[in-house]
Design an enzyme around this catalytic site. Structure first.
Site, PDB file in Angstrom:
ATOM      1  N   GLU A  80       0.822  -1.206   0.000  1.00 20.16           N
ATOM      2  CA  GLU A  80       0.000   0.000   0.000  1.00 20.16           C
ATOM      3  C   GLU A  80       0.858   1.259   0.000  1.00 20.16           C
ATOM      4  O   GLU A  80       0.597   2.214  -0.745  1.00 20.16           O
ATOM      5  CB  GLU A  80      -0.933  -0.010   1.220  1.00 20.16           C
ATOM      6  N   HIS A  83       2.537   2.003  -3.339  1.00 18.45           N
ATOM      7  CA  HIS A  83       1.588   2.647  -4.253  1.00 18.45           C
ATOM      8  C   HIS A  83       1.446   4.131  -3.923  1.00 18.45           C
ATOM      9  O   HIS A  83       1.415   4.976  -4.830  1.00 18.45           O
ATOM     10  CB  HIS A  83       0.235   1.940  -4.155  1.00 18.45           C
ATOM     11  N   HIS A 145     -11.925   5.933  -8.045  1.00 20.85           N
ATOM     12  CA  HIS A 145     -10.465   6.037  -7.968  1.00 20.85           C
ATOM     13  C   HIS A 145      -9.824   5.394  -9.206  1.00 20.85           C
ATOM     14  O   HIS A 145      -8.859   5.929  -9.775  1.00 20.85           O
ATOM     15  CB  HIS A 145      -9.984   5.350  -6.690  1.00 20.85           C
ATOM     16  N   HIS A 254     -20.493  -7.136 -16.957  1.00 18.22           N
ATOM     17  CA  HIS A 254     -19.114  -6.948 -17.418  1.00 18.22           C
ATOM     18  C   HIS A 254     -18.837  -7.799 -18.654  1.00 18.22           C
ATOM     19  O   HIS A 254     -18.158  -7.356 -19.590  1.00 18.22           O
ATOM     20  CB  HIS A 254     -18.145  -7.317 -16.292  1.00 18.22           C
ATOM     21  N   HIS A 312      -4.494  -8.124 -16.813  1.00 21.01           N
ATOM     22  CA  HIS A 312      -5.779  -7.656 -17.344  1.00 21.01           C
ATOM     23  C   HIS A 312      -5.919  -6.149 -17.129  1.00 21.01           C
ATOM     24  O   HIS A 312      -6.414  -5.433 -18.012  1.00 21.01           O
ATOM     25  CB  HIS A 312      -6.907  -8.416 -16.637  1.00 21.01           C
TER      26      HIS A 312
END
Length: 335
Positions: A80, A83, A145, A254, A312
Site C-alpha cells: 500500500e 503505491h 479512484h 461486465h 488484465h
C-alpha cells in the site's frame, strides 16, 4: 528566450515520463487491490501514524496499540505504501508540468488549461485515495479512484503525443469515422468502470463457467442491488448482504460490456486500417484488444490467478493509451 525554451524541454520530457509513471501507478494500484492490501495501512497518508511501515517488534506493538481494530500485516502495508509513494511522485511531476506549462504557454502544443485540469484531477484523485481508506473500500469510491487513474493516464498520454507524436486533422476526413473514434473512448471507459465495479464488489468469480453463467445464458440476476452506487462493501441497498444474484448481475454485465467493446473496437479497426497513417496503430489496437479478451476469459476459467488479473488491468491501460493516441493523431494542431 533561452530560459523559456529550456522550460519547454523540461515540460516535454516530464509529460512523457509522467505518462509511463501513470500506467505504473494504475497497475500497482490493481496489484494492491487484488492482494487485498487496500487497507494495509488504516490511516492516510502515512501508515500507522508514520511515513513508513512499522517493522520492528516494538514499532509493530506500538502500531497495534494505536490502531487496535487493525492487524498489522507488514507485507500488505508495504504494498500500500509503495503505491502511495509512487502516486506521490506522480503528483509532484504533474505539479511541475502545471508550472512549466504556464511558464512556456507560448510554446507548448496545447492549452495551458489542460495541465491545469490535470492538476485538479490528480488532487481529487489523491482525495479519492484517502476516502478509499477512510470509507473502508466503499465500491463507489474505489471505482471512481480507478476511473480517475485511467483519466489521468489518458490526459498525460494526450499531452505526450501532442509533444512527441505526429498528428493531422486531414488524415481522417470522414466526420462519421472521427465521431466513431471519439466514441470508442467512451465505450472503453464504460467497460473499465464495469471491470472496476466487478473487482471492487468481489464479483469476478460470481460464476466460473464460460461462455454461459451457472450453465445458463441469462442466469438469475438482481440488478437493483448490484448497481446501487451508495452502499457499503458487500452490502445491499437495505444493509443486508449482497446475494449471489446481485454479484452474478455485476459479472454478467461486465461480460456483455466486453462483448460490445470487442465488437465496436473490432469494427473500428477494420475502418481505420484503410488509412496507411493509422494502419500500425490499428494492428496494435487489435492485438491488445484480443489479448485483453483472452486474459478476461483466462482469469475466469483459471479462478483469477494474480499475474493474469494484474495483466488484465495492464492491458486495459494500454487500450487507453492506444485510443487516446489515435484520437490525438487525427486531431488538428489547434490549441
Amino acid at each position: 528566450m533561452y530560459l523559456t525554451t529550456k522550460i519547454y524541454r523540461y515540460f516535454k520530457a516530464l509529460v512523457l515520463i509522467a505518462s509511463v509513471l501513470a500506467l505504473c501507478v494504475a497497475v500497482l494500484g490493481a496489484y494492491v487491490r487484488l492482494t487485498d492490501a487496500g487497507l494495509g495501512c488504516p490511516d492516510w497518508p502515512g501508515c500507522y501514524g508514520t511515513l513508513t511501515v512499522p517493522q520492528s517488534e516494538a514499532a509493530i506493538a506500538s502500531a497495534q496499540a494505536g490502531y487496535p481494530h487493525s492487524t498489522v500485516e507488514v507485507g500488505k502495508a508495504w504494498r500500500e505504501m509503495a503505491h502511495r509513494y509512487l502516486a506521490g511522485i506522480l503528483g509532484l511531476i504533474v505539479l511541475a508540468i502545471f508550472i512549466f506549462g504556464w511558464r512556456a504557454k507560448a510554446e507548448i502544443k496545447c492549452s495551458p488549461w489542460t495541465p491545469t485540469f490535470l492538476l485538479v484531477l490528480i488532487t481529487f484523485q489523491a482525495m479519492l485515495g484517502m476516502w478509499t481508506v477512510t470509507m473502508l473500500l466503499k465500491p463507489a469510491i474505489v471505482s471512481a479512484h480507478l476511473l480517475g487513474g485511467m483519466s489521468t493516464l489518458a490526459i498525460l498520454t494526450w499531452l505526450a503525443h501532442r509533444h512527441w507524436g505526429h498528428y493531422s486533422a486531414s488524415i481522417v476526413k470522414s466526420g462519421r469515422l472521427k465521431f466513431a473514434i471519439r466514441f470508442a473512448l467512451l465505450i472503453l471507459f464504460m467497460q473499465i468502470f464495469l471491470g472496476g465495479w466487478t473487482s471492487t464488489n468481489y464479483a469476478a468469480l460470481a460464476c466460473t463457467d464460460f461462455p454461459t453463467c451457472h450453465g445458463m445464458w441469462v442466469p438469475e440476476m438482481d440488478f437493483k442491488d448490484a448497481f446501487h452506487m451508495v452502499r457499503e462493501l458487500g452490502q445491499s441497498a437495505n444493509g443486508g448482504g449482497l446475494t449471489l444474484a446481485s454479484i452474478t448481475a455485476i459479472q454478467w454485465a461486465h461480460r456483455v460490456g466486453a462483448l460490445i467493446t470487442f465488437i465496436y473496437l473490432g469494427l473500428l479497426v477494420l475502418n481505420i486500417m484503410k488509412y496507411w497513417q493509422l494502419k500500425r496503430l490499428g494492428i496494435t489496437l487489435f492485438v491488445v484488444l484480443c489479448a485483453q479478451i483472452l486474459l478476461g476469459i483466462s482469469n475466469l476459467i483459471l479462478h483469477l490467478p494474480l499475474v493474469l488479473a494484474v495483466a488484465h488491468n495492464f492491458t486495459a491501460g494500454l487500450l487507453v493509451i492506444i485510443l487516446v493516441t489515435l484520437n490525438s493523431k487525427i486531431s488538428s494542431s489547434s490549441r
